[in-house]
Design a protein around this motif. Structure first.
Motif, PDB file in Angstrom:
ATOM      1  N   ALA A  52     -64.922 146.640  76.230  1.00 46.62           N
ATOM      2  CA  ALA A  52     -65.302 146.977  74.968  1.00 46.62           C
ATOM      3  C   ALA A  52     -64.055 147.788  74.295  1.00 46.62           C
ATOM      4  O   ALA A  52     -64.358 148.283  73.014  1.00 46.62           O
ATOM      5  N   ALA A  53     -62.904 147.959  74.997  1.00 42.17           N
ATOM      6  CA  ALA A  53     -61.834 148.836  74.418  1.00 42.17           C
ATOM      7  C   ALA A  53     -61.424 148.074  73.202  1.00 42.17           C
ATOM      8  O   ALA A  53     -61.442 146.802  73.052  1.00 42.17           O
ATOM      9  N   THR A  54     -61.052 149.000  72.340  1.00 39.39           N
ATOM     10  CA  THR A  54     -60.263 148.371  71.268  1.00 39.39           C
ATOM     11  C   THR A  54     -58.597 148.345  71.519  1.00 39.39           C
ATOM     12  O   THR A  54     -58.073 149.443  71.860  1.00 39.39           O
ATOM     13  N   ALA A  55     -58.059 147.092  71.282  1.00 42.58           N
ATOM     14  CA  ALA A  55     -56.586 147.157  71.777  1.00 42.58           C
ATOM     15  C   ALA A  55     -55.881 147.325  70.242  1.00 42.58           C
ATOM     16  O   ALA A  55     -56.287 147.299  69.308  1.00 42.58           O
ATOM     17  N   PHE A  56     -54.716 147.938  70.637  1.00 42.61           N
ATOM     18  CA  PHE A  56     -53.793 148.301  69.516  1.00 42.61           C
ATOM     19  C   PHE A  56     -52.534 147.506  69.795  1.00 42.61           C
ATOM     20  O   PHE A  56     -52.046 147.022  70.896  1.00 42.61           O
ATOM     21  N   ARG A  57     -52.270 146.791  68.589  1.00 40.86           N
ATOM     22  CA  ARG A  57     -51.219 145.649  68.861  1.00 40.86           C
ATOM     23  C   ARG A  57     -50.007 146.546  68.059  1.00 40.86           C
ATOM     24  O   ARG A  57     -49.900 147.084  67.191  1.00 40.86           O
ATOM     25  N   TRP A  58     -48.759 146.390  68.961  1.00 45.30           N
ATOM     26  CA  TRP A  58     -47.653 146.864  68.408  1.00 45.30           C
ATOM     27  C   TRP A  58     -46.904 145.765  68.041  1.00 45.30           C
ATOM     28  O   TRP A  58     -46.034 144.953  68.432  1.00 45.30           O
ATOM     29  N   GLU A  59     -46.800 145.583  66.586  1.00 46.00           N
ATOM     30  CA  GLU A  59     -46.144 144.614  65.950  1.00 46.00           C
ATOM     31  C   GLU A  59     -45.124 145.075  64.958  1.00 46.00           C
ATOM     32  O   GLU A  59     -44.230 144.237  64.695  1.00 46.00           O
ATOM     33  N   GLU A  60     -44.962 146.198  64.735  1.00 47.75           N
ATOM     34  CA  GLU A  60     -43.675 146.699  64.127  1.00 47.75           C
ATOM     35  C   GLU A  60     -42.982 147.586  64.855  1.00 47.75           C
ATOM     36  O   GLU A  60     -43.429 148.240  65.624  1.00 47.75           O
ATOM     37  N   PRO A  61     -41.501 147.459  64.769  1.00 48.27           N
ATOM     38  CA  PRO A  61     -40.783 148.304  65.701  1.00 48.27           C
ATOM     39  C   PRO A  61     -40.875 149.768  65.206  1.00 48.27           C
ATOM     40  O   PRO A  61     -41.225 150.181  64.102  1.00 48.27           O
ATOM     41  N   THR A  63     -43.307 151.812  65.736  1.00 48.79           N
ATOM     42  CA  THR A  63     -44.609 152.222  65.498  1.00 48.79           C
ATOM     43  C   THR A  63     -45.095 153.501  66.495  1.00 48.79           C
ATOM     44  O   THR A  63     -44.778 153.572  67.634  1.00 48.79           O
ATOM     45  N   ILE A  64     -45.722 154.419  65.812  1.00 48.37           N
ATOM     46  CA  ILE A  64     -46.461 155.552  66.534  1.00 48.37           C
ATOM     47  C   ILE A  64     -47.810 155.366  66.493  1.00 48.37           C
ATOM     48  O   ILE A  64     -48.523 155.451  65.522  1.00 48.37           O
ATOM     49  N   LEU A  65     -48.421 155.725  67.731  1.00 47.21           N
ATOM     50  CA  LEU A  65     -49.824 155.736  67.877  1.00 47.21           C
ATOM     51  C   LEU A  65     -50.072 157.185  68.366  1.00 47.21           C
ATOM     52  O   LEU A  65     -49.826 157.800  69.268  1.00 47.21           O
ATOM     53  N   VAL A  66     -51.127 158.041  67.526  1.00 48.45           N
ATOM     54  CA  VAL A  66     -51.592 159.375  67.930  1.00 48.45           C
ATOM     55  C   VAL A  66     -53.008 159.169  68.407  1.00 48.45           C
ATOM     56  O   VAL A  66     -53.636 158.825  67.797  1.00 48.45           O
ATOM     57  N   ILE A  67     -53.020 160.010  69.586  1.00 47.44           N
ATOM     58  CA  ILE A  67     -54.597 159.772  70.110  1.00 47.44           C
ATOM     59  C   ILE A  67     -54.827 161.338  70.570  1.00 47.44           C
ATOM     60  O   ILE A  67     -54.130 162.033  71.172  1.00 47.44           O
ATOM     61  N   ASP A  68     -56.039 161.778  70.154  1.00 47.37           N
ATOM     62  CA  ASP A  68     -56.714 162.953  70.405  1.00 47.37           C
ATOM     63  C   ASP A  68     -57.302 162.890  72.014  1.00 47.37           C
ATOM     64  O   ASP A  68     -58.227 162.392  72.125  1.00 47.37           O
ATOM     65  N   ASN A  69     -56.632 163.440  72.992  1.00 45.36           N
ATOM     66  CA  ASN A  69     -56.669 163.167  74.234  1.00 45.36           C
ATOM     67  C   ASN A  69     -58.126 163.865  74.653  1.00 45.36           C
ATOM     68  O   ASN A  69     -58.700 163.571  75.514  1.00 45.36           O
ATOM     69  N   ARG A  70     -58.629 164.774  73.675  1.00 45.56           N
ATOM     70  CA  ARG A  70     -59.523 165.570  74.137  1.00 45.56           C
ATOM     71  C   ARG A  70     -60.980 164.977  73.411  1.00 45.56           C
ATOM     72  O   ARG A  70     -61.935 165.515  73.568  1.00 45.56           O
ATOM     73  N   ARG A  71     -60.791 164.010  72.720  1.00 43.83           N
ATOM     74  CA  ARG A  71     -61.770 163.211  71.932  1.00 43.83           C
ATOM     75  C   ARG A  71     -61.947 161.837  72.397  1.00 43.83           C
ATOM     76  O   ARG A  71     -63.078 161.138  72.112  1.00 43.83           O
ATOM     77  N   VAL A  72     -60.981 161.161  72.896  1.00 47.32           N
ATOM     78  CA  VAL A  72     -60.842 159.766  73.220  1.00 47.32           C
ATOM     79  C   VAL A  72     -60.306 159.462  74.701  1.00 47.32           C
ATOM     80  O   VAL A  72     -59.531 159.723  75.062  1.00 47.32           O
ATOM     81  N   LEU A  73     -61.239 158.606  75.265  1.00 45.22           N
ATOM     82  CA  LEU A  73     -61.055 158.063  76.606  1.00 45.22           C
ATOM     83  C   LEU A  73     -60.055 156.847  76.191  1.00 45.22           C
ATOM     84  O   LEU A  73     -60.351 155.859  75.489  1.00 45.22           O
ATOM     85  N   ALA A  87     -40.873 152.643  75.267  1.00 48.04           N
ATOM     86  CA  ALA A  87     -40.763 154.067  75.667  1.00 48.04           C
ATOM     87  C   ALA A  87     -42.248 154.722  75.416  1.00 48.04           C
ATOM     88  O   ALA A  87     -42.797 154.559  74.419  1.00 48.04           O
ATOM     89  N   LEU A  88     -42.652 155.595  76.501  1.00 51.30           N
ATOM     90  CA  LEU A  88     -43.973 156.379  76.265  1.00 51.30           C
ATOM     91  C   LEU A  88     -43.493 157.711  76.074  1.00 51.30           C
ATOM     92  O   LEU A  88     -42.645 158.302  76.985  1.00 51.30           O
ATOM     93  N   VAL A  89     -43.655 158.389  75.052  1.00 54.13           N
ATOM     94  CA  VAL A  89     -43.312 159.748  74.926  1.00 54.13           C
ATOM     95  C   VAL A  89     -44.490 160.738  74.532  1.00 54.13           C
ATOM     96  O   VAL A  89     -45.167 160.544  73.684  1.00 54.13           O
ATOM     97  N   ARG A  90     -44.604 161.791  75.439  1.00 51.73           N
ATOM     98  CA  ARG A  90     -45.636 162.645  75.129  1.00 51.73           C
ATOM     99  C   ARG A  90     -45.491 163.848  74.346  1.00 51.73           C
ATOM    100  O   ARG A  90     -44.429 164.551  74.563  1.00 51.73           O
ATOM    101  N   LYS A  91     -46.068 164.103  73.427  1.00 50.93           N
ATOM    102  CA  LYS A  91     -45.873 165.259  72.387  1.00 50.93           C
ATOM    103  C   LYS A  91     -47.336 165.945  72.466  1.00 50.93           C
ATOM    104  O   LYS A  91     -48.152 165.308  72.337  1.00 50.93           O
ATOM    105  N   ALA A  92     -47.356 167.302  72.185  1.00 51.30           N
ATOM    106  CA  ALA A  92     -48.538 168.060  72.168  1.00 51.30           C
ATOM    107  C   ALA A  92     -48.368 168.595  70.708  1.00 51.30           C
ATOM    108  O   ALA A  92     -47.376 169.313  70.221  1.00 51.30           O
ATOM    109  N   PHE A  93     -49.590 168.573  70.122  1.00 50.26           N
ATOM    110  CA  PHE A  93     -49.658 169.156  68.759  1.00 50.26           C
ATOM    111  C   PHE A  93     -51.032 169.953  68.832  1.00 50.26           C
ATOM    112  O   PHE A  93     -52.042 169.402  69.408  1.00 50.26           O
TER     113      PHE A  93
END
Length: 99
Positions: A52-61, A63-73, A87-93
């Motif tokens: 049931a997961a929603t897939a994110f498609r990386w179609e553009e070079p 591209t950044i995806l921001v996920i709220d780790n406290r609200r989304v599994l 590359a996977l880069v972790r940033k905290a905001f």
């Protein structure tokens, strides 16, 4: 979810945890091994949710995806063959009122 015991990690840094702390759900099938029947049931249920997961498609070079780790599994797929430049880069905001 709250009472199943998982072994998180391995070696001297391993610790025991549930996937639900009453407020947040944390589950990573790569580093969390079910340690009892309740944890196996929780893992089976969470693993079944992958369909049931929603897939994110990386179609553009660049591209950044921001996920709220406290609200989304969330999770990520293995690196596809020929996609070794990913590359996977972790940033905290922190947003005011978040903590």
């Amino acid at each position: 979810m709250r009472h199943g015991v998982f072994v998180v990690g391995s070696g001297p840094w391993a610790f025991l945890s549930s996937v639900w702390d009453g407020e947040r759900l944390r589950y990573d099938p790569v580093i969390m091994e079910p340690g009892d029947a309740r944890a196996r049931t929780a893992a089976a249920y969470l693993n079944s949710m992958q369909a049931a997961a929603t897939a994110f498609r990386w179609e553009e070079p660049n591209t950044i995806l921001v996920i709220d780790n406290r609200r989304v599994l969330h999770g990520r797929a293995k690196v596809a063959e020929g996609d070794d430049g990913r590359a996977l880069v972790r940033k905290a905001f922190y947003v005011e009122g978040d903590i």
